[in-house]
Design a protein around this motif. Structure first.
Motif, PDB file in Angstrom:
ATOM      1  N   TYR A  91       0.866  -1.186   0.000  1.00  0.00           N
ATOM      2  CA  TYR A  91       0.000   0.000   0.000  1.00  0.00           C
ATOM      3  C   TYR A  91       0.900   1.232   0.000  1.00  0.00           C
ATOM      4  CZ  TYR A  91      -4.328  -2.573   1.293  1.00  0.00           C
ATOM      5  OH  TYR A  91      -5.429  -3.390   1.322  1.00  0.00           O
ATOM      6  N   TYR A  92       0.803   2.013  -1.044  1.00  0.00           N
ATOM      7  CA  TYR A  92       1.608   3.240  -1.164  1.00  0.00           C
ATOM      8  C   TYR A  92       3.063   2.993  -0.771  1.00  0.00           C
ATOM      9  CZ  TYR A  92      -3.071   5.014  -1.525  1.00  0.00           C
ATOM     10  OH  TYR A  92      -4.380   5.198  -1.913  1.00  0.00           O
ATOM     11  N   ASP A  93       3.634   2.025  -1.441  1.00  0.00           N
ATOM     12  CA  ASP A  93       5.070   1.724  -1.332  1.00  0.00           C
ATOM     13  C   ASP A  93       5.504   1.099   0.006  1.00  0.00           C
ATOM     14  OD1 ASP A  93       5.142   2.799  -3.845  1.00  0.00           O
ATOM     15  OD2 ASP A  93       6.126   4.672  -3.261  1.00  0.00           O
ATOM     16  N   GLY A  94       4.567   0.751   0.852  1.00  0.00           N
ATOM     17  CA  GLY A  94       4.934   0.083   2.110  1.00  0.00           C
ATOM     18  C   GLY A  94       4.019  -1.103   2.343  1.00  0.00           C
ATOM     19  N   VAL A  95       4.151  -1.742   3.506  1.00  0.00           N
ATOM     20  CA  VAL A  95       3.201  -2.823   3.831  1.00  0.00           C
ATOM     21  C   VAL A  95       1.905  -2.183   4.330  1.00  0.00           C
ATOM     22  CG1 VAL A  95       4.944  -4.595   4.302  1.00  0.00           C
ATOM     23  CG2 VAL A  95       4.154  -3.115   6.192  1.00  0.00           C
ATOM     24  N   SER A  96       0.871  -2.991   4.494  1.00  0.00           N
ATOM     25  CA  SER A  96      -0.419  -2.463   4.953  1.00  0.00           C
ATOM     26  C   SER A  96      -0.282  -1.916   6.377  1.00  0.00           C
ATOM     27  CB  SER A  96      -1.483  -3.562   4.928  1.00  0.00           C
ATOM     28  OG  SER A  96      -1.225  -4.518   5.941  1.00  0.00           O
ATOM     29  N   GLY A  97      -1.168  -0.988   6.728  1.00  0.00           N
ATOM     30  CA  GLY A  97      -1.170  -0.451   8.093  1.00  0.00           C
ATOM     31  C   GLY A  97      -1.365  -1.557   9.112  1.00  0.00           C
ATOM     32  N   GLN A  98      -2.221  -2.525   8.778  1.00  0.00           N
ATOM     33  CA  GLN A  98      -2.492  -3.630   9.705  1.00  0.00           C
ATOM     34  C   GLN A  98      -1.198  -4.369  10.047  1.00  0.00           C
ATOM     35  OE1 GLN A  98      -4.285  -2.824   7.007  1.00  0.00           O
ATOM     36  NE2 GLN A  98      -6.403  -3.530   7.113  1.00  0.00           N
ATOM     37  N   LYS A 100       1.924  -3.349   9.670  1.00  0.00           N
ATOM     38  CA  LYS A 100       2.933  -2.499  10.313  1.00  0.00           C
ATOM     39  C   LYS A 100       2.618  -2.324  11.799  1.00  0.00           C
ATOM     40  CE  LYS A 100       6.605   0.129  10.145  1.00  0.00           C
ATOM     41  NZ  LYS A 100       6.733   0.509  11.550  1.00  0.00           N
ATOM     42  N   MET A 101       1.346  -2.121  12.103  1.00  0.00           N
ATOM     43  CA  MET A 101       0.963  -1.975  13.519  1.00  0.00           C
ATOM     44  C   MET A 101       1.263  -3.256  14.289  1.00  0.00           C
ATOM     45  SD  MET A 101      -2.211   0.403  14.306  1.00  0.00           S
ATOM     46  CE  MET A 101      -3.483  -0.807  14.194  1.00  0.00           C
ATOM     47  N   PHE A 102       0.953  -4.384  13.657  1.00  0.00           N
ATOM     48  CA  PHE A 102       1.247  -5.679  14.271  1.00  0.00           C
ATOM     49  C   PHE A 102       2.745  -5.788  14.552  1.00  0.00           C
ATOM     50  CE2 PHE A 102       3.098  -9.780  13.063  1.00  0.00           C
ATOM     51  CZ  PHE A 102       2.633 -10.597  14.081  1.00  0.00           C
ATOM     52  N   PHE A 103       3.535  -5.452  13.546  1.00  0.00           N
ATOM     53  CA  PHE A 103       4.987  -5.608  13.666  1.00  0.00           C
ATOM     54  C   PHE A 103       5.543  -4.736  14.803  1.00  0.00           C
ATOM     55  CE2 PHE A 103       9.297  -6.285  12.493  1.00  0.00           C
ATOM     56  CZ  PHE A 103       9.282  -7.499  11.830  1.00  0.00           C
ATOM     57  N   ASP A 104       5.064  -3.523  14.875  1.00  0.00           N
ATOM     58  CA  ASP A 104       5.549  -2.623  15.936  1.00  0.00           C
ATOM     59  C   ASP A 104       5.253  -3.195  17.321  1.00  0.00           C
ATOM     60  OD1 ASP A 104       6.259  -0.931  13.896  1.00  0.00           O
ATOM     61  OD2 ASP A 104       4.709   0.569  14.290  1.00  0.00           O
ATOM     62  N   ARG A 105       4.138  -3.859  17.442  1.00  0.00           N
ATOM     63  CA  ARG A 105       3.738  -4.407  18.747  1.00  0.00           C
ATOM     64  C   ARG A 105       4.590  -5.614  19.161  1.00  0.00           C
ATOM     65  NH1 ARG A 105      -1.579  -3.650  20.373  1.00  0.00           N
ATOM     66  NH2 ARG A 105      -1.158  -5.121  22.053  1.00  0.00           N
ATOM     67  N   LEU A 106       5.402  -6.123  18.250  1.00  0.00           N
ATOM     68  CA  LEU A 106       6.229  -7.288  18.580  1.00  0.00           C
ATOM     69  C   LEU A 106       7.500  -6.933  19.338  1.00  0.00           C
ATOM     70  CD1 LEU A 106       6.090  -9.354  15.286  1.00  0.00           C
ATOM     71  CD2 LEU A 106       4.734  -9.628  17.348  1.00  0.00           C
ATOM     72  N   ARG A 107       7.639  -5.674  19.665  1.00  0.00           N
ATOM     73  CA  ARG A 107       8.882  -5.225  20.293  1.00  0.00           C
ATOM     74  C   ARG A 107       9.196  -6.023  21.565  1.00  0.00           C
ATOM     75  NH1 ARG A 107       9.865   0.419  23.172  1.00  0.00           N
ATOM     76  NH2 ARG A 107      12.071   0.758  22.747  1.00  0.00           N
ATOM     77  N   PHE A 108       8.157  -6.436  22.277  1.00  0.00           N
ATOM     78  CA  PHE A 108       8.392  -7.146  23.542  1.00  0.00           C
ATOM     79  C   PHE A 108       9.169  -8.449  23.331  1.00  0.00           C
ATOM     80  CE2 PHE A 108       5.575 -10.855  23.747  1.00  0.00           C
ATOM     81  CZ  PHE A 108       4.829 -10.657  22.593  1.00  0.00           C
ATOM     82  N   THR A 109       9.075  -9.014  22.119  1.00  0.00           N
ATOM     83  CA  THR A 109       9.770 -10.294  21.892  1.00  0.00           C
ATOM     84  C   THR A 109      11.283 -10.101  21.699  1.00  0.00           C
ATOM     85  OG1 THR A 109       9.374 -10.235  19.509  1.00  0.00           O
ATOM     86  CG2 THR A 109       7.744 -11.390  20.846  1.00  0.00           C
ATOM     87  N   THR A 110      11.732  -8.869  21.831  1.00  0.00           N
ATOM     88  CA  THR A 110      13.175  -8.644  21.706  1.00  0.00           C
ATOM     89  C   THR A 110      13.820  -8.407  23.072  1.00  0.00           C
ATOM     90  OG1 THR A 110      12.959  -6.263  21.370  1.00  0.00           O
ATOM     91  CG2 THR A 110      12.880  -7.638  19.409  1.00  0.00           C
ATOM     92  N   TYR A 111      13.014  -8.455  24.130  1.00  0.00           N
ATOM     93  CA  TYR A 111      13.554  -8.224  25.479  1.00  0.00           C
ATOM     94  C   TYR A 111      13.254  -9.397  26.391  1.00  0.00           C
ATOM     95  CZ  TYR A 111      14.123  -3.456  23.881  1.00  0.00           C
ATOM     96  OH  TYR A 111      14.509  -2.365  23.165  1.00  0.00           O
ATOM     97  N   ASP A 112      14.195  -9.677  27.275  1.00  0.00           N
ATOM     98  CA  ASP A 112      13.947 -10.700  28.286  1.00  0.00           C
ATOM     99  C   ASP A 112      12.828 -10.230  29.195  1.00  0.00           C
ATOM    100  OD1 ASP A 112      15.751 -12.614  27.506  1.00  0.00           O
ATOM    101  OD2 ASP A 112      17.424 -11.598  28.488  1.00  0.00           O
ATOM    102  N   PRO A 113      11.998 -11.096  29.736  1.00  0.00           N
ATOM    103  CA  PRO A 113      12.029 -12.552  29.583  1.00  0.00           C
ATOM    104  C   PRO A 113      11.212 -13.053  28.390  1.00  0.00           C
ATOM    105  CG  PRO A 113      10.381 -11.958  31.184  1.00  0.00           C
ATOM    106  CD  PRO A 113      10.944 -10.666  30.661  1.00  0.00           C
ATOM    107  N   TYR A 114      10.787 -12.178  27.518  1.00  0.00           N
ATOM    108  CA  TYR A 114       9.902 -12.596  26.413  1.00  0.00           C
ATOM    109  C   TYR A 114      10.643 -12.875  25.118  1.00  0.00           C
ATOM    110  CZ  TYR A 114       6.643 -10.918  29.807  1.00  0.00           C
ATOM    111  OH  TYR A 114       5.971 -10.740  30.985  1.00  0.00           O
ATOM    112  N   LYS A 115      11.942 -12.664  25.167  1.00  0.00           N
ATOM    113  CA  LYS A 115      12.755 -12.871  23.977  1.00  0.00           C
ATOM    114  C   LYS A 115      12.536 -14.283  23.427  1.00  0.00           C
ATOM    115  CE  LYS A 115      17.278 -11.153  22.932  1.00  0.00           C
ATOM    116  NZ  LYS A 115      18.365 -10.419  23.509  1.00  0.00           N
ATOM    117  N   LEU A 116      12.471 -14.396  22.131  1.00  0.00           N
ATOM    118  CA  LEU A 116      12.255 -15.713  21.529  1.00  0.00           C
ATOM    119  C   LEU A 116      13.510 -16.551  21.700  1.00  0.00           C
ATOM    120  CD1 LEU A 116      10.633 -14.539  18.187  1.00  0.00           C
ATOM    121  CD2 LEU A 116       9.484 -15.208  20.302  1.00  0.00           C
ATOM    122  N   LYS A 117      13.288 -17.844  21.863  1.00  0.00           N
ATOM    123  CA  LYS A 117      14.447 -18.734  22.014  1.00  0.00           C
ATOM    124  C   LYS A 117      14.311 -19.903  21.059  1.00  0.00           C
ATOM    125  CE  LYS A 117      15.173 -17.415  26.801  1.00  0.00           C
ATOM    126  NZ  LYS A 117      14.007 -16.548  26.955  1.00  0.00           N
TER     127      LYS A 117
END
Ligand SMILES: Cc1cc2nc3c(=O)[nH]c(=O)nc-3n(C[C@H](O)[C@H](O)[C@H](O)COP(=O)(O)O)c2cc1C
Length: 197
Positions: A91-98, A100-117
């Motif tokens: 959509y307009y040269d990027g991914v859909s808003g849906q 992108k919003m989802f992706f931004d919310r995944l930030r918690f998976t980059t910090y302990d104790p929620y980091k993916l293993k």
């Protein structure tokens, strides 16, 4: 060693069209993964009510996401899944808003104790209407690089598939070659991953 049926792939559909181009390529990919014995789950973001990241930084401090909405209900699936397959229209040269919003919310998976293993595989599929544009592959690649951000699990190299000339909703139906390509990719990534479990 895990039983094959403990292995899980999650497909995240970022298009509002449930049976459109990107979702259909995603389904083909999941079919390939499933043929290797994985369980699969298809998640339709557009059917969920959720907000983008609120930048409260709670996850940076090791706490759970402060936003309580539909997205929280899929966090545990994402943490368990060994394969993440994301799909979106351009959509307009990027991914859909849906997506992108989802992706931004995944930030918690980059910090302990929620980091993916543990070893994982990832793919980002984008479809668009224009003739082939390398810029769209690059856009998708930039986002895909963040799968591995901050040692997020071990995604290996995240696969990017960017397919052109797919404007109308049913355009994918005349592209069995693409469906086969995605199915094969699903099989391949699932097989690679089985080596680790
Ligand atoms: C709001 C909107 C913006 C779009 N912007 C672009 C664009 O910038 N470039 C492009 O090639 N196609 C664009 N398209 C077309 C879609 O990317 C294309 O139809 C895509 O394959 C749709 O995928 P879907 O069927 O999974 O929703 C746009 C479509 C919409 C609805």
């Amino acid at each position: 060693m895990k039983e094959t049926n403990d292995l899980l792939a999650v497909g995240i559909a970022g298009s509002p069209r449930k049976r459109g181009n990107s979702s259909s390529l995603l389904r083909a990919y999941l079919e390939g993964v499933s043929s290797e014995g994985f369980k699969t789950e298809f998640i339709y973001l557009n059917g969920m009510i959720f907000r983008g990241c609120q930048a409260c930084d709670r996850c940076v401090q090791g706490k759970t996401c402060s936003v309580k909405d539909d997205l929280n209900t899929i966090f545990s699936v994402l943490q368990r899944a060994q394969i993440w397959a994301l799909a979106s229209p351009i959509y307009y040269d990027g991914v859909s808003g849906q997506l992108k919003m989802f992706f931004d919310r995944l930030r918690f998976t980059t910090y302990d104790p929620y980091k993916l293993k543990g070893p994982r595989r990832g793919i980002l599929i984008v479809t668009y209407e224009d003739n082939k544009k390398k810029e769209y592959f690059e856009t998708a690649s930039q986002l895909a690089n963040y799968f591995t951000w901050n040692d997020r699990g071990d995604f290996g190299k995240v696969r990017v598939v960017a397919e052109s000339n797919l404007g109308p909703k049913g355009a994918w139906k005349s592209r069995p070659d693409l469906l086969n390509k995605l199915k094969d990719l699903g099989k391949k990534q699932a097989r690679e991953l089985k080596e680790f479990y």
